[in-house]
Structure formats: C-alpha cells, structure tokens
Design a protein around this motif. Structure first.
Motif, mmCIF file in Angstrom:
data_model
loop_
_atom_site.group_PDB
_atom_site.id
_atom_site.type_symbol
_atom_site.label_atom_id
_atom_site.label_comp_id
_atom_site.label_asym_id
_atom_site.label_seq_id
_atom_site.Cartn_x
_atom_site.Cartn_y
_atom_site.Cartn_z
ATOM 1 N N UNK A 1 0.829 -1.200 0.000
ATOM 2 C CA UNK A 1 0.000 0.000 0.000
ATOM 3 C C UNK A 1 0.872 1.263 0.000
ATOM 4 N N UNK A 2 1.951 1.209 0.771
ATOM 5 C CA UNK A 2 2.863 2.368 0.795
ATOM 6 C C UNK A 2 3.518 2.575 -0.565
ATOM 7 N N UNK A 3 3.933 1.473 -1.206
ATOM 8 C CA UNK A 3 4.573 1.603 -2.518
ATOM 9 C C UNK A 3 3.592 2.123 -3.562
ATOM 10 N N UNK A 4 2.353 1.621 -3.517
ATOM 11 C CA UNK A 4 1.357 2.088 -4.484
ATOM 12 C C UNK A 4 1.034 3.561 -4.260
ATOM 13 N N UNK A 5 0.936 3.946 -2.997
ATOM 14 C CA UNK A 5 0.661 5.360 -2.723
ATOM 15 C C UNK A 5 1.810 6.236 -3.206
ATOM 16 N N UNK A 6 3.038 5.769 -2.994
ATOM 17 C CA UNK A 6 4.189 6.535 -3.472
ATOM 18 C C UNK A 6 4.199 6.636 -4.984
ATOM 19 N N UNK A 7 3.836 5.537 -5.655
ATOM 20 C CA UNK A 7 3.843 5.559 -7.120
ATOM 21 C C UNK A 7 2.743 6.464 -7.655
ATOM 22 N N UNK B 1 4.821 14.135 -10.930
ATOM 23 C CA UNK B 1 5.767 14.238 -12.034
ATOM 24 C C UNK B 1 5.092 14.698 -13.314
ATOM 25 N N UNK B 2 3.814 14.358 -13.466
ATOM 26 C CA UNK B 2 3.101 14.764 -14.676
ATOM 27 C C UNK B 2 3.115 16.283 -14.834
ATOM 28 N N UNK B 3 3.005 17.002 -13.736
ATOM 29 C CA UNK B 3 3.014 18.463 -13.812
ATOM 30 C C UNK B 3 4.435 19.024 -13.711
ATOM 31 N N UNK C 1 -0.181 1.441 -11.760
ATOM 32 C CA UNK C 1 -0.951 1.654 -10.540
ATOM 33 C C UNK C 1 -2.453 1.631 -10.791
ATOM 34 N N UNK C 2 -2.850 1.581 -12.038
ATOM 35 C CA UNK C 2 -4.269 1.603 -12.342
ATOM 36 C C UNK C 2 -4.877 0.230 -12.154
ATOM 37 N N UNK C 3 -6.117 0.197 -11.683
ATOM 38 C CA UNK C 3 -6.845 -1.059 -11.504
ATOM 39 C C UNK C 3 -8.032 -1.092 -12.453
ATOM 40 N N UNK C 4 -7.840 -0.603 -13.665
ATOM 41 C CA UNK C 4 -8.929 -0.499 -14.624
ATOM 42 C C UNK C 4 -9.434 -1.874 -15.023
ATOM 43 N N UNK C 5 -10.748 -2.010 -15.055
ATOM 44 C CA UNK C 5 -11.365 -3.251 -15.496
ATOM 45 C C UNK C 5 -11.477 -3.234 -17.016
ATOM 46 N N UNK C 6 -11.506 -4.416 -17.594
ATOM 47 C CA UNK C 6 -11.656 -4.510 -19.049
ATOM 48 C C UNK C 6 -13.091 -4.191 -19.449
ATOM 49 N N UNK C 7 -13.240 -3.566 -20.603
ATOM 50 C CA UNK C 7 -14.563 -3.266 -21.125
ATOM 51 C C UNK C 7 -14.596 -3.591 -22.611
#
Length: 494
Positions: free
Chosen positions: A237-243, A250-252, A305-311
């Motif tokens: 959870x800490x690594x995912x939050x950091x990412x 970083x995007x901005x 880091x995305x948990x997008x479901x398939x559609x």
C-alpha cells in the motif's frame, strides 16, 4: 481447503474401519462355524453313547428310532445309526432302498466304522441346502458296534454371519456419517483463518485497500502467515501510494519545465548565428524526444498503478478512427496507410488501451517505412474450435491486430529484445525513446492478451497484438464496469 480436509478425515476413518471391521467379521464368522461344528460333535457323541448302551442291552430296535427322531427334531437336522456291518438301525428320515444298501460306503460312516478316533466333519449340498455332517463310531469298551452320522443345516450359521456383516456395515456407515459431521465442523473452523486471508488477498489483488487481517486463533503457522501478509500489504500500500503520488506530481513538474525549455529554445532562433542553427535544431529535437520519453514513462506508471477493469471496445471503429487521424501524416512522408481485414467486432481491453497500442505501432511503422511503401492495419477474428479456453463465453475467441510495414525489419534476437524498456535497434531511426513497444506489451497484458513481433512476408515487420474477443451475444452490454480511460501517449521508438 474444507473439502480436502474433510476428504482426508473420511479417508483416514474409512481406512481404520476397514482394518478393524473386516478382521472382526472374519473372526466372528469363523467362531460361529466352529461353535456349530462343536455342538454337532457333542450331539454325535451323545447319540453314540446312547446307541452303545442300547445295542449292548439288545434294545436297539426299540430305543434307537425314537432317540434318532428326537435328536433330529431338536437340532433341526438328520440322524443315521448303523451297525458294524453298515446296516441301518435307525433313521430320523426315510431312505430309499439304494441309499439303505450303500450306507457303509458313505465317507463319514465308512471312516467311523473303521474306528477312526477323530470325527469326520464334511460339508455337502443336499437339495440346494448346505449341511454340516459329523460321523462318529459307536463303541462299547474296545468293541466296535456301529456308527452315528448327524447332518445339521448351516443355513442358520450363514444367516448369523450375514447379520453380523450387515451390522458391521451399518455401524461403519454410521461412524462415517458422524465423521462427516464432526470433520466438516472442524474443517470449517480450521479453514476460517485461511479463508479470511484469501478474501483479503483477493481484495488486494483487484486493487482494493489493504485491510489488515486480524487473526488471533488458529495454528501458529496461520497466525505467522497472517502477520506476514499484514506487513506485506502495508508495504505494498505504501509503494502504491508513493507511485500514485509520483505519477501525479511528475506529470506536472516535468511537463512544465520541458515546455518552458522548448519555448526558450524557439525564442533563440532569431538571435543566433546561421552556423549555430543546426545545434539549436538538434536541441529542439532532443527536447521533443525527452518530452515523449517522460510522457511514456508516466503512461507506464499510470498503467502500473491503475486497476482499470476490461470493457468492450469496438475494434473496427477504433481502427477507422486511427486510420483517419494518421493518414495525412503518412501521406506527408509518402507512405500509404491501407486498412485491411474483415469485420473483427468487439474486444475486451482496458479503457484507452487499443488507441494507444495502434498509435505506438503506427508511429513505429511510419518511422521505419521508406517512401512509396505501404503500412497495413489488419484485424482478424479467430474463434477456437477446440476446448482450449473453457472460461470464455460461447462464440468468443481472440482477435489479432496486425500492423505490417515494409521497412528493414528485425533479426530474431532484436525481436526478442524489442519489448525491453529503452532498448532500440542499432539501425533504428533517430528520435525514438525505446518505450513504445514496451508500453504496447504492458497494455496488451493488462487487457488479457499479448504482443509479439514477426517477420513480414515482404521483409518488414508484422507487429501482432492478440486481444480477447467479446462474446457476440448481447453486443451492447458491458462486461465490466466502465473506468477512467488511460491518457494516450505516443512516445515512439522501438
């Protein structure tokens, strides 16, 4: 786990019952037969003693028939008494004339007339009923006076033995039923901590929040496993939050300085000498390359880091849109972009994945295609005829998206390494970042498919992306809940 534990309990209980009940059944059966045999021997000895007294007293004709009938009625069998020559003295049942003449030759009577000290026990079948035959000599002192033969039906013994086996079987079934009830309760109690760990692991795997598992009961190994899981989940959870924080910040923080750097370089164009314009152009090119590289890295970070479901995605519509968007750029470079293939239908993919895959593949194909060549986009639907995908809905299969160019192609070793991050072929055109194919592969895997590179028939490269096809039934229904589309990026480069 519950079924396996219950099966192990049942197997152990059944093995114990078999090891105990089968020997017990055989021991009881043998004891019953021995008991009936001993009782028949004792009865024969009693009749023999009575016959010896009657024959010695000269009262055989008066006493023996009554004694034989009484004994036969009591034991439910038959009694024969013969003299020393084998002639019939008394019988509890009528005999034929032929039987009466051959009594001395009967095996048991013949042995008894010879004065055999041990009784002759035989089992024969008479009228379809098994009998236990006991023959013993009639003696008065040392004188042989005749023989006695008693036959007892063994039907009662067999009924008792069958009754015992039936009781043993019913008792075993009762024990197994009790083992099932008790074992199921124990298995459920034993497997409860494991099921809690399984639910927590599944929730974490599908992108949920890492909830600590509170397990205070159960074996020490399970409690240790739960503690290890809690530490792992907290660290993940800490690594995912950091990412996520890195991707958002970083995007901005990276785009703004790069845009400002390019603007400053462009403003210098009119202020530098003509002979230095080449260096400025190279700096602008590297700035654009750095911007594409940053965009590609951020796209991969968001994908990780995305948990997008398939559609469901209409592949034909996406191919047509990307063809219209890329055709003018291909025409500027003198390369023909040709759509091909039949109706491919819908595929299952994470949101925005198909568009990014096509953009990266078309960007790579345009970069390596010489003027006058052709790049084709060819989706192909494959419905499996064999049962290799039992989890797929009926009528579903795979769709292969082919982007074929006529460039220099790649060697087998280069095709294997092409999906590595930042790897570029030695003869690749300048301007690439080495992230395009890596992002294509990650998007294909996230959508449940795969990406491979094959040699094209005309010497170029055939980039194949395999995606799971959506079932044709109810084509308008979503198979997964919609989620936020991924931001499209075209970092370019192989």
């Amino acid at each position: 786990m519950t079924r396996r534990l219950l099966l192990s309990y049942l197997t152990l209980a059944a093995l114990v019952l078999v090891c105990l009940e089968i020997p017990l059944g055989f021991v009881y059966s043998r004891g019953e037969r021995e008991r009936v045999t001993n009782a028949a021997k004792d009865e024969a000895e009693s009749v023999s003693a009575f016959a010896a007294l009657s024959i010695s007293a000269g009262r055989a004709a008066q006493d023996l028939p009554e004694r034989a009938a009484h004994c036969a009625e009591r034991i439910g069998g038959k009694v024969l008494i013969v003299d020393r020559s084998g002639a019939l003295l008394a019988s509890s049942h009528p005999l034929s004339e032929r039987e009466g003449r051959t009594l001395a030759t009967w095996p048991g009577i013949a042995a008894a007339l010879e004065g055999t000290a041990t009784a002759d026990v035989r089992t024969s079948t008479i009228g379809g009923v098994e009998y236990l035959a006991v023959a013993t000599p009639v003696r008065h002192g040392a004188e042989e006076l005749g023989a006695v033969r008693i036959t007892v039906p063994t039907r009662t013994v067999h009924e008792r033995v069958r009754h015992v086996w039936l009781l043993l079987v019913l008792g075993g079934l009762g024990v197994l039923t009790a083992v099932v009830a008790v074992g199921f309760a124990i298995a459920r109690w034993t497997g409860r901590p494991i099921r809690e760990l399984e639910r927590a692991t599944h929730a974490l795997a599908v992108g949920g929040t890492a909830v600590p598992v509170a397990i205070t009961k159960g074996p020490p190994e399970v409690r240790s496993l739960a503690a290890t899981f809690n530490r792992t989940a907290a660290r993940l959870e800490h690594l995912l939050a950091s990412q996520r924080a890195f991707a958002g910040e970083a995007s901005h923080q990276l785009k703004t300085p790069l845009a400002a750097l390019r603007l400053r370089l462009e403003n210098l164009e009119n202020e530098i000498a003509q002979h230095a314009r080449g260096g400025l152009t190279a700096a602008l090119t590297e700035t654009d390359r750095l911007a594409r590289m940053v965009e590609g890295l951020l796209a991969m970070a968001r994908l990780d880091e995305s948990a997008a479901e398939r559609e469901r995605v209409d592949l034909d519509r996406v191919c047509a849109e990307r063809h219209r968007a890329w055709s003018p750029l291909f025409a500027q470079h003198g390369v023909h972009l040709a759509p091909a293939g039949d109706h491919a239908g819908e595929v299952l993919a994470v949101p925005g994945a198909v568009e990014q895959i096509l953009d990266n593949l078309l960007s790579n194909a345009l970069r390596v295609s010489p003027p006058g060549s052709t790049v084709s986009v060819d989706p192909r639907r494959h419905v499996p005829h064999e049962r290799r995908f039992p989890h797929r809905p009926a009528g579903a299969g795979w769709v292969e998206l082919h982007v074929v160019d006529e460039g220099p192609g790649m060697t087998e070793e280069q095709r294997r390494r092409a999906f590595d991050r930042f790897w570029r072929a030695p003869d690749a055109p300048k301007g690439g970042t080495g992230l395009g194919l890596a992002l294509v592969q990650r998007l294909a895997h996230a959508s449940g498919g795969e990406a491979v590179l094959r040699p094209a028939p005309r010497g170029g490269l055939d980039a194949v992306v395999r995606l799971p096809a959506a079932a044709r039934a109810n084509p308008g229904a979503d198979l997964a809940r919609p989620s936020r589309p991924l931001q499209r990026a075209v970092p370019g480069g192989r």
